[in-house]
Design a protein around this motif. Structure first.
Motif, PDB file in Angstrom:
ATOM      1  N   GLN A  36      33.349  32.596  42.663  1.00 58.66           N
ATOM      2  CA  GLN A  36      33.836  31.449  41.899  1.00 58.66           C
ATOM      3  C   GLN A  36      33.970  30.194  42.751  1.00 58.66           C
ATOM      4  O   GLN A  36      33.540  29.125  42.354  1.00 58.66           O
ATOM      5  N   HIS A  37      34.611  30.310  43.895  1.00 54.93           N
ATOM      6  CA  HIS A  37      34.728  29.188  44.813  1.00 54.93           C
ATOM      7  C   HIS A  37      35.181  29.705  46.170  1.00 54.93           C
ATOM      8  O   HIS A  37      35.522  30.878  46.315  1.00 54.93           O
ATOM      9  N   ASN A  59      35.574  37.085  40.797  1.00 55.79           N
ATOM     10  CA  ASN A  59      36.171  37.469  39.523  1.00 55.79           C
ATOM     11  C   ASN A  59      36.471  38.956  39.429  1.00 55.79           C
ATOM     12  O   ASN A  59      37.345  39.370  38.678  1.00 55.79           O
TER      13      ASN A  59
END
Length: 98
Positions: A36-37, A59
């Motif tokens: 995700q980041h 995730n």
């Protein structure tokens, strides 16, 4: 949520060069499914090395398992081949406690 943390200790004289390599390396990992980041932390230290911690947020654990099995060996080796004599690292996996 899963956090995959990579802690890096790099000789200061090559830290800028390593950072130039590391930025696109992080971006490449973030393109993989489930990532995700990432956060790039500068860590305080009492030695003459530059210390960074990269925390990748995923995730689910299966996304990390896929990365570790299918991508990590090659991506890690790239950094070792280029900077191995100047670099040490360790990794850990974290999840939120419910």
């Amino acid at each position: 949520m899963i956090v995959y943390e990579v802690n890096l200790q790099i000789d200061s004289e090559v830290a800028d060069e390593y950072a130039e390599w590391l930025k696109p390396h992080i971006e490449q990992i973030l393109e993989l499914e489930g990532f995700q980041h990432a956060d790039w932390f500068v860590c305080d230290s009492e030695d003459d090395k530059t210390h960074w911690s990269i925390r990748y947020h995923l995730n689910k654990r299966s996304s990390l398992a896929s990365y570790l099995e299918n991508h990590a060996p090659t991506l890690i080796q790239e950094g070792v081949d280029k900077f191995g004599e100047h670099l040490t690292s360790n990794r850990r996996i974290m999840s939120l406690r419910n």
